[in-house]
Scaffold this motif. Structure first.
Motif, PDB file in Angstrom:
ATOM      1  N   SER A 100       5.200  14.171 -11.240  1.00  0.00           N
ATOM      2  CA  SER A 100       5.695  14.188 -12.616  1.00  0.00           C
ATOM      3  C   SER A 100       4.724  14.919 -13.539  1.00  0.00           C
ATOM      4  CB  SER A 100       5.909  12.752 -13.097  1.00  0.00           C
ATOM      5  OG  SER A 100       6.309  12.745 -14.445  1.00  0.00           O
ATOM      6  N   ALA A 101       3.425  14.679 -13.360  1.00  0.00           N
ATOM      7  CA  ALA A 101       2.431  15.346 -14.191  1.00  0.00           C
ATOM      8  C   ALA A 101       2.443  16.857 -13.977  1.00  0.00           C
ATOM      9  CB  ALA A 101       1.045  14.782 -13.892  1.00  0.00           C
ATOM     10  N   TYR A 102       2.545  17.280 -12.728  1.00  0.00           N
ATOM     11  CA  TYR A 102       2.587  18.717 -12.435  1.00  0.00           C
ATOM     12  C   TYR A 102       3.852  19.363 -12.991  1.00  0.00           C
ATOM     13  CZ  TYR A 102      -1.506  18.556  -9.396  1.00  0.00           C
ATOM     14  OH  TYR A 102      -2.774  18.414  -8.910  1.00  0.00           O
ATOM     15  N   LEU A 103       4.969  18.617 -12.977  1.00  0.00           N
ATOM     16  CA  LEU A 103       6.213  19.158 -13.523  1.00  0.00           C
ATOM     17  C   LEU A 103       6.102  19.350 -15.038  1.00  0.00           C
ATOM     18  CD1 LEU A 103       8.923  17.159 -11.536  1.00  0.00           C
ATOM     19  CD2 LEU A 103       8.337  19.582 -11.301  1.00  0.00           C
ATOM     20  N   SER A 105       0.828  -1.208   0.000  1.00  0.00           N
ATOM     21  CA  SER A 105       0.000   0.000   0.000  1.00  0.00           C
ATOM     22  C   SER A 105       0.859   1.253   0.000  1.00  0.00           C
ATOM     23  CB  SER A 105      -0.927  -0.006   1.219  1.00  0.00           C
ATOM     24  OG  SER A 105      -1.698   1.179   1.261  1.00  0.00           O
ATOM     25  N   ARG A 106       1.920   1.246   0.816  1.00  0.00           N
ATOM     26  CA  ARG A 106       2.823   2.397   0.858  1.00  0.00           C
ATOM     27  C   ARG A 106       3.552   2.581  -0.462  1.00  0.00           C
ATOM     28  NH1 ARG A 106       5.659   1.704   6.850  1.00  0.00           N
ATOM     29  NH2 ARG A 106       3.802   2.308   8.093  1.00  0.00           N
ATOM     30  N   LYS A 107       3.979   1.454  -1.062  1.00  0.00           N
ATOM     31  CA  LYS A 107       4.672   1.526  -2.346  1.00  0.00           C
ATOM     32  C   LYS A 107       3.745   2.070  -3.434  1.00  0.00           C
ATOM     33  CE  LYS A 107       7.353  -1.265  -5.575  1.00  0.00           C
ATOM     34  NZ  LYS A 107       7.872  -2.615  -5.889  1.00  0.00           N
ATOM     35  N   TYR A 108       2.481   1.625  -3.394  1.00  0.00           N
ATOM     36  CA  TYR A 108       1.502   2.090  -4.380  1.00  0.00           C
ATOM     37  C   TYR A 108       1.261   3.589  -4.226  1.00  0.00           C
ATOM     38  CZ  TYR A 108      -2.959   2.758  -6.721  1.00  0.00           C
ATOM     39  OH  TYR A 108      -3.968   3.234  -7.520  1.00  0.00           O
ATOM     40  N   ARG A 109       1.160   4.040  -2.959  1.00  0.00           N
ATOM     41  CA  ARG A 109       0.930   5.467  -2.704  1.00  0.00           C
ATOM     42  C   ARG A 109       2.131   6.291  -3.144  1.00  0.00           C
ATOM     43  NH1 ARG A 109      -1.869   5.358   3.358  1.00  0.00           N
ATOM     44  NH2 ARG A 109      -3.830   4.337   2.698  1.00  0.00           N
ATOM     45  N   SER A 110       3.341   5.787  -2.903  1.00  0.00           N
ATOM     46  CA  SER A 110       4.537   6.529  -3.307  1.00  0.00           C
ATOM     47  C   SER A 110       4.626   6.631  -4.827  1.00  0.00           C
ATOM     48  CB  SER A 110       5.792   5.857  -2.742  1.00  0.00           C
ATOM     49  OG  SER A 110       5.932   4.551  -3.271  1.00  0.00           O
ATOM     50  N   GLU A 111       4.285   5.543  -5.523  1.00  0.00           N
ATOM     51  CA  GLU A 111       4.286   5.580  -6.980  1.00  0.00           C
ATOM     52  C   GLU A 111       3.226   6.552  -7.504  1.00  0.00           C
ATOM     53  OE1 GLU A 111       6.266   4.219  -9.127  1.00  0.00           O
ATOM     54  OE2 GLU A 111       7.499   3.217  -7.606  1.00  0.00           O
ATOM     55  N   GLU A 112       2.059   6.553  -6.855  1.00  0.00           N
ATOM     56  CA  GLU A 112       0.991   7.468  -7.250  1.00  0.00           C
ATOM     57  C   GLU A 112       1.409   8.912  -7.029  1.00  0.00           C
ATOM     58  OE1 GLU A 112      -3.803   8.138  -6.420  1.00  0.00           O
ATOM     59  OE2 GLU A 112      -2.623   6.818  -5.126  1.00  0.00           O
ATOM     60  N   THR A 113       2.100   9.163  -5.904  1.00  0.00           N
ATOM     61  CA  THR A 113       2.589  10.514  -5.613  1.00  0.00           C
ATOM     62  C   THR A 113       3.614  10.952  -6.643  1.00  0.00           C
ATOM     63  OG1 THR A 113       2.217  10.151  -3.254  1.00  0.00           O
ATOM     64  CG2 THR A 113       3.656  11.980  -3.876  1.00  0.00           C
ATOM     65  N   LYS A 114       4.513  10.032  -7.036  1.00  0.00           N
ATOM     66  CA  LYS A 114       5.526  10.355  -8.047  1.00  0.00           C
ATOM     67  C   LYS A 114       4.871  10.681  -9.385  1.00  0.00           C
ATOM     68  CE  LYS A 114       9.280   7.567  -6.097  1.00  0.00           C
ATOM     69  NZ  LYS A 114      10.178   6.392  -6.325  1.00  0.00           N
ATOM     70  N   ASP A 115       3.822   9.923  -9.733  1.00  0.00           N
ATOM     71  CA  ASP A 115       3.124  10.194 -10.988  1.00  0.00           C
ATOM     72  C   ASP A 115       2.470  11.571 -10.967  1.00  0.00           C
ATOM     73  OD1 ASP A 115       3.851   7.734 -11.950  1.00  0.00           O
ATOM     74  OD2 ASP A 115       1.973   6.747 -11.370  1.00  0.00           O
ATOM     75  N   LYS A 116       1.876  11.938  -9.823  1.00  0.00           N
ATOM     76  CA  LYS A 116       1.249  13.253  -9.712  1.00  0.00           C
ATOM     77  C   LYS A 116       2.279  14.364  -9.820  1.00  0.00           C
ATOM     78  CE  LYS A 116      -2.761  11.895  -6.922  1.00  0.00           C
ATOM     79  NZ  LYS A 116      -3.474  12.069  -5.633  1.00  0.00           N
TER      80      LYS A 116
END
Length: 309
Positions: free
Chosen positions: A19-22, A6-17
């Motif tokens: 990255s999208a904002y960047l 769950s933590r890994k999934y959340r961290s990947e989701e955060t990285k995707d967000k």
């Protein structure tokens, strides 16, 4: 294990967000520097007395008072409204007619005609100024004056005449933007089912009746859109009168618009306070015009829904 996943999934989701904002951040950064900051700074300057070099002095609403008491401002607002009506209102009627003609299947070289009509919109304003400067020259042999003389009308000094300048600039605005509106109407026409026209022809409807009872009612959303854009564009009219009048654009009031008045105050008279106050007043006028446009368009949609029910 479940907690780690769950933590890994959340961290990947955060990285995707992130990255999208960047990826989209350059647009917002450039907009903040070029668009948002000057707008906020202009509102701030509206309450200041500043010549662009010295220290600013807070004067409250004095700049607004100076602008609203200046007859030249009201003259420029009058000119803006008149030239806006003369230059944009005919575009709706003529644009719909041209789009209707260009949408006919029997018309040959349709793509060529569409490109020709849209060409003025992408033409350089320098070329436009040269062409219309010759066309509306003060000489009696100029094409505009020669045409008037054929009907027994005296030649007009187009750049200094009160109505001559307005008419010439309005024609320039019409010529430049008619293709833009025509293309929008053409896109709207192509979204109308052809079965309606075929059924109308079977019932004996002529071209005028098809245009009146099918084309115009179904084009209302596109007409509302072009009216909105034309209203905002007319209130911001600057380029056409400036290039047409040339060096006398800011020294005469026959065709001075609100944006020209703003520009003259800020960059010719070095009165950035009154110039910014004019910009704020113009913003308020545009907001009011947009609100009225939205209210009228919503009223049309409500009446249309009521007729269907």
């Amino acid at each position: 294990m479940g907690l780690k996943r769950s933590r890994k999934y959340r961290s990947e989701e955060t990285k995707d967000k992130i990255s999208a904002y960047l990826y989209i951040s350059p647009f917002f950064i450039i907009f903040a520097i070029i668009g948002l900051y000057p707008a906020i700074f202009s509102i701030f300057l509206a309450f200041q007395k500043w010549n662009g070099l010295g220290e600013m002095e807070f004067v409250g609403l004095q700049n607004f008072s100076v602008v609203l008491q200046d007859p030249t401002f009201w003259k420029s607002l009058y000119n803006t409204i008149i030239m806006g009506i003369l230059g944009t209102a005919p575009q709706i009627i003529v644009g719909i007619i041209l789009a209707f003609i260009l949408n006919q299947a029997f018309l040959k070289f349709r793509n060529t005609f569409r490109a020709m009509i849209f060409l003025p919109y992408i033409t350089s304003m320098v070329a436009v100024a040269l062409v219309f400067g010759v066309f509306f020259s003060s000489n009696e042999t100029a094409l505009a004056n020669y045409t008037l003389q054929l009907f027994g009308i005296d030649p007009v000094n187009w750049k200094t005449s009160e109505w001559g300048a307005k008419i010439a600039i309005s024609i320039m605005v019409f010529w430049r933007w008619i293709g833009y509106n025509t293309i929008i109407y053409l896109a709207g026409l192509q979204s109308i089912p052809k079965d309606l026209y075929e059924a109308a022809r079977i019932d004996g409807a002529n071209v005028f009746q098809q245009l009146r009872y099918i084309t115009i009612p179904l084009l209302k959303p596109f007409i509302i859109l072009t009216v909105f854009f034309s209203t905002v564009g007319a209130l911001q009219l600057f380029t056409e009168p400036t290039v047409f009048l040339g060096s006398s654009a800011f020294s005469r009031t026959e065709a001075m618009t609100v944006v020209m008045y703003l520009y003259r105050d800020a960059f010719s008279l070095q009165s950035f306070g009154t110039g910014s106050a004019t910009a704020v007043i113009l913003l308020a006028i545009i907001v009011i015009a947009s609100a009225v446009n939205t209210y009228l368009s919503s009223g049309i949609r409500k009446r249309k829904k009521g007729m269907r029910t």
